[in-house]
Design a protein around this motif. Structure first.
Motif, PDB file in Angstrom:
ATOM      1  N   GLU A 178       0.800  -1.286   0.021  1.00  0.00           N
ATOM      2  CA  GLU A 178      -0.015  -0.098  -0.057  1.00  0.00           C
ATOM      3  C   GLU A 178       1.102   1.243   0.166  1.00  0.00           C
TER       4      GLU A 178
ATOM      5  N   ASP B  18       0.383   5.637  -0.678  1.00  0.00           N
ATOM      6  CA  ASP B  18      -0.604   6.900  -1.173  1.00  0.00           C
ATOM      7  C   ASP B  18       0.415   7.990  -1.663  1.00  0.00           C
TER       8      ASP B  18
ATOM      9  N   SER C 253     -11.218  10.455  -2.143  1.00  0.00           N
ATOM     10  CA  SER C 253     -10.059   9.202  -2.295  1.00  0.00           C
ATOM     11  C   SER C 253     -10.301   8.210  -3.489  1.00  0.00           C
TER      12      SER C 253
ATOM     13  N   GLN D 282      -8.526   4.518  -5.327  1.00  0.00           N
ATOM     14  CA  GLN D 282      -7.576   3.492  -5.123  1.00  0.00           C
ATOM     15  C   GLN D 282      -7.349   2.859  -6.599  1.00  0.00           C
TER      16      GLN D 282
ATOM     17  N   MET E  69      -1.104  -1.692  -4.043  1.00  0.00           N
ATOM     18  CA  MET E  69      -2.158  -0.568  -4.669  1.00  0.00           C
ATOM     19  C   MET E  69      -1.609   0.709  -4.029  1.00  0.00           C
TER      20      MET E  69
ATOM     21  N   MET F 243      -3.215   4.931  -3.074  1.00  0.00           N
ATOM     22  CA  MET F 243      -4.553   5.769  -2.998  1.00  0.00           C
ATOM     23  C   MET F 243      -3.860   7.178  -3.209  1.00  0.00           C
TER      24      MET F 243
ATOM     25  N   GLY G  49     -12.318   2.782  -5.793  1.00  0.00           N
ATOM     26  CA  GLY G  49     -11.210   2.589  -7.041  1.00  0.00           C
ATOM     27  C   GLY G  49     -11.533   1.680  -8.079  1.00  0.00           C
TER      28      GLY G  49
END
Length: 832
Positions: free
Chosen positions: A604, A606, A644, A646, A658, A660, A788
């Motif tokens: 993850e 961002d 937001s 994804q 992934m 974000m 997403g």
């Protein structure tokens, strides 16, 4: 030497207060009476002294007039605390022509019906109220008579007759209760002093018990409010923790803010403190401790020294030890070239200690001029840490490819932040001026250490510098009818952010510069039962955004926008109705505009989006109020709301990862109704909020295929019981049932809170409270989201909200700060 106490008797009939004090001064030899003759000449006295002491005689002739009395060994000083060249004078009589004594006269603003000043009629029915406004609304109330309202020119009002209120009593006891909340042209006005709300310890604890304010601090249907204390913008939430609820006179919840507020403001809470007289030292001390899975503690001290010449010197300090434990589980899926499934169990442990300190000076030169200066500093004590412990099992196309336990540690190093605020508030003839200037400087150093990618260790550093200059001028001008306010506001922001990392993404150096200048005007007019408020704000915004030394014109847009706001109200005998239109504009925070890719876990990341556009909101609402019932229907249209989002980060070089970020939607529509009920029955005061609404989000253009627009319900039941011997019990429950809205399906959540409060000492200056939050351990956040492309997220999170705590506060002396400064450029400071 012995002194025999002198007793006085005399009958005053429509005598000026100055002459009455001269008689007392001549009738005895123990005290010298000191006062300004012309200052008291307009006040009249009708009373009979019967064998009273000199001090009691002075008190009796001054009565309810706004006088400050100082008794020394051989001197008595009498000073009018409401100094004004003009006064509203008159006499109140009943239908039989007899004087009405002790009637309450409240003077309200013509523009928005806000309280200006007030007074009480004497035994002859006469009243004298100093007032600087040329024209006011006089609201006159007295037990046994009907309340009347009249629009009067300040000066001699003549004789006012009050009609009798008739009752039919059939062997029952009739009790009256004063309403805690009344409607205004822009929202609701709630009394704090003398109500159960003043016993909620800190202002922060009290706010969620105000009408229309939800458990999360937002105003129902109007988002997060800007909060002002005596027209001074609250700089951070800790400021509300440091102020006691019993220092607050009233709270006005404004759901239709005028153009003088920032373009992004959708609601305002204005707190007015109790105005007390006195010189010398005063202060308050408070502490709080709460224990959940982790603990929270704070210590606050404030001292003020006031001189007789109107100067105040003050210093405040605040220490906090804030710790929280958050537990979450997640079951996510990403469909890229392969299908990836993630099962995670995370624990966030946040620990920070910080201090806040400010010192300042203000000088109330006269009734018409005051100025002041405040310096504020705050910083962490040691490093602030966020430690994330993750246990994760990852499958690719049904086969387990990774089982990992990982710790990500983020540290914020202590760096001192500075802020300076200066203000001037004054009157030049019939013109009123309010000027504020601000400086804010902040540096932050953040380091992150994570797990590994292959054999490489993960780490990053972020160095950020912020600098803000801002000023704001508000002018109130005399006009033949109504009230006119206009002004300008300007801000200049420079921000640099340097991000370096160990190889999982790319280094990023950003320099941002934003300059804003606004012109605004508000006009208010009251004509009989109708009230009109209209405002317009013009805002120019210049942006300069550079990444790694190169400017991108698409990331550096200039804006010129007009923001109109208007409302029309009708005040009937029982009902009050209002139709309002409101436009607002919100810029993304500077963090959301970052292009740096941050590491959250092995799978993850961002980032922000420097191409985000500002969000524009247009809202139309209808409001009706009857006694303790408040109802509103609303429709809100959002242009370019950001959310937001994804997606897969890099399916070739970083498979299964992934990321974000944030995206603009073309539009979003919210509509619904809300009800607020605040009846009082005996010792029970209720504040019930019920909301029903829909949120229609235009998600298809950004690739989201799963979305809903089901009914959203919110219930908030606040019950306060005022018990004998200064005890107070509050039981609050809130509930949000299961609903499907936007790209998510959210499960039922809510909780029950309890607070038991007791005031001690004769002056009730010591306050002790025990509280329990989320008694049933039910305040979970649990949802399934499709926010997403080809991504589904299922998670359940608990934020350590079940806590038991104790609060203690004590204040001494009664002097309150006269600081009247507000803050300029507050919206830009919030973005930083």
């Amino acid at each position: 030497m012995s002194v025999k106490a002198q007793r006085l008797s005399h009958d005053f009939q429509n005598t000026s207060l100055s002459e009455a004090l001269i008689w007392i001064d001549n009738a005895q030899g123990n005290y010298k009476l000191n006062f300004i003759f012309d200052e008291l000449e307009d006040f009249t006295v009708t009373t009979q002294l019967k064998n009273v002491s000199v001090r009691d005689a002075v008190r009796q002739v001054c009565g309810f007039y706004p006088m400050h009395l100082t008794f020394d060994a051989q001197d008595i000083y009498i000073e009018c605390v409401q100094k004004s060249d003009t006064k509203l004078t008159g006499r109140i009589i009943n239908e039989s022509g007899q004087p009405v004594a002790y009637a309450s006269i409240s003077l309200l603003s013509l523009g928005d019906s806000t309280f200006l000043t007030g007074g009480v009629s004497n035994e002859a029915g006469d009243f004298v109220i100093p007032c600087k406004e040329p024209k006011v609304i006089a609201r006159i109330t007295c037990i046994g008579y009907k309340t009347i309202e009249r629009t009067l020119n300040v000066g001699k009002a003549g004789t006012i007759q009050m009609p009798t209120e008739k009752y039919t009593i059939k062997g029952v006891e009739v009790k009256g209760t004063q309403r805690m909340t009344t409607a205004t042209d822009r929202g609701l006005l709630t009394k704090i002093q003398g109500t159960p709300l003043e016993q909620f310890g800190s202002v922060s604890d009290m706010l969620s018990h105000l009408p229309l304010v939800m458990a999360d601090g937002s105003v129902a249907g109007h988002g997060k409010p800007e909060i002002y204390i005596n027209n001074k913008k609250v700089r951070d939430s800790q400021e509300l923790d440091r102020l006691r609820a019993d220092d607050i006179l009233s709270a006005e919840i404004i759901t239709n803010p005028g153009a003088g507020y920032g373009a992004e403001v959708t609601s305002v809470i204005k707190l007015k403190t109790v105005r007390r007289q006195g010189e010398g030292w005063s202060g308050n001390f408070s502490t709080a401790y709460r224990q959940g899975k982790e603990h929270y503690a704070n210590l606050n001290a404030a001292l003020n020294y006031r001189l007789r010449n109107g100067m105040d010197f003050f210093v405040r300090g605040y220490l906090t030890d804030n710790n929280a434990l958050i537990n979450a589980t997640a079951n996510d899926q990403l469909q890229a070239s392969s299908t990836w499934d993630y099962q995670k169990s995370d624990t966030w442990r946040n620990c920070s200690k910080y201090y806040f300190a400010d010192l300042g000076w203000n000088w109330e030169i006269s009734e018409n001029h005051s100025l002041g200066l405040t310096y504020t500093a705050n910083s962490f004590i040691g490093d602030a840490e966020m430690r994330i412990t993750s246990d994760e099992v990852v499958q690719r196309d049904g086969f387990t490819v990774d089982e990992d336990s990982n710790i990500t540690l983020t540290k914020l190093h202590p760096r001192l932040s500075h802020a300076v605020n200066a203000y001037y508030v004054g009157e030049l003839g019939k013109w009123q001026l309010n000027f504020s200037a601000d400086y804010y400087g902040d540096h932050s150093d953040k380091d992150m250490e994570g797990g590994t990618i292959g054999a490489a260790a993960i780490s990053s550093e972020t160095r950020t510098k912020n600098r803000l200059f801002a000023e704001k001028l508000v002018v109130t001008a005399p006009v033949p009818k109504g009230s006119l306010t206009f002004g300008e506001e300007a801000s200049d922001v420079k921000r640099t952010s340097n991000f370096t990392q160990s190889g999982f993404s790319a280094d990023n150096n950003v320099r941002q510069k934003t300059q804003m200048w606004s012109l605004f005007a508000d006009y208010a007019l009251k004509a009989g039962k109708l009230s009109l408020n209209a405002g317009l704000r013009w805002q120019h915004e210049y942006n300069d955004y550079e990444t790694n030394g190169r400017k991108d014109s698409e990331q550096s847009p200039d804006y010129h926008v007009l923001i109109p706001r208007a409302s029309l109200s009708y005040q009937g005998e029982v009902w009050k109705h209002s139709l309002a239109y409101q436009c607002s504009r919100r810029n993304p925070s500077y963090n959301l505009l970052s292009s740096a890719v941050n590491y959250r876990s092995k799978y993850e990341y961002d980032t922000g989006n420097p191409y985000l556009r500002p969000q524009t909101t247009r809202k139309l609402s209808w409001t009706s109020q009857w006694r303790w019932l408040y109802m509103q229907a609303f429709y809100t249209y959002f242009k370019n709301p950001y959310t937001s989002f994804q997606t897969a980060y890099d399916d070739i070089n970083h498979p299964g990862v992934m990321i974000m970020d944030y995206r603009n939607l073309p539009k979003m529509e919210n509509y619904g109704v809300m009800f607020n009920l605040s009846p009082k029955v005996g010792v029970w005061q209720a504040d019930y909020m019920i909301c029903f609404g829909f949120s229609k989000q235009d998600l298809e253009p950004i690739g989201i295929t799963h979305f809903w627009n089901d009914l959203i319900c919110q219930f908030d039941f606040d019950n306060t019981f005022t018990l004998p011997h200064d005890w107070l019990l509050n039981i609050e429950a809130d509930l949000t049932p299961y609903h499907r809205t936007g790209p998510s399906l959210r499960k039922t959540t809510g909780g029950i809170n309890l607070r038991l409060n007791r005031q001690f000492l004769k002056d009730k200056s010591l306050n002790v409270a025990l509280s329990v939050k989320d008694i049933l351990h039910t305040r979970y956040t649990e949802m399934t989201a499709y926010s997403g492309i080809n991504i589904r997220t299922q998670f359940r999170q608990y934020n350590d909200t079940r806590r038991i705590g104790i609060d203690l506060s004590w204040k001494f002396n009664a002097t309150k700060s006269r600081y009247k400064g507000s803050h300029a450029g507050q919206s830009e400071r919030n973005r930083l």
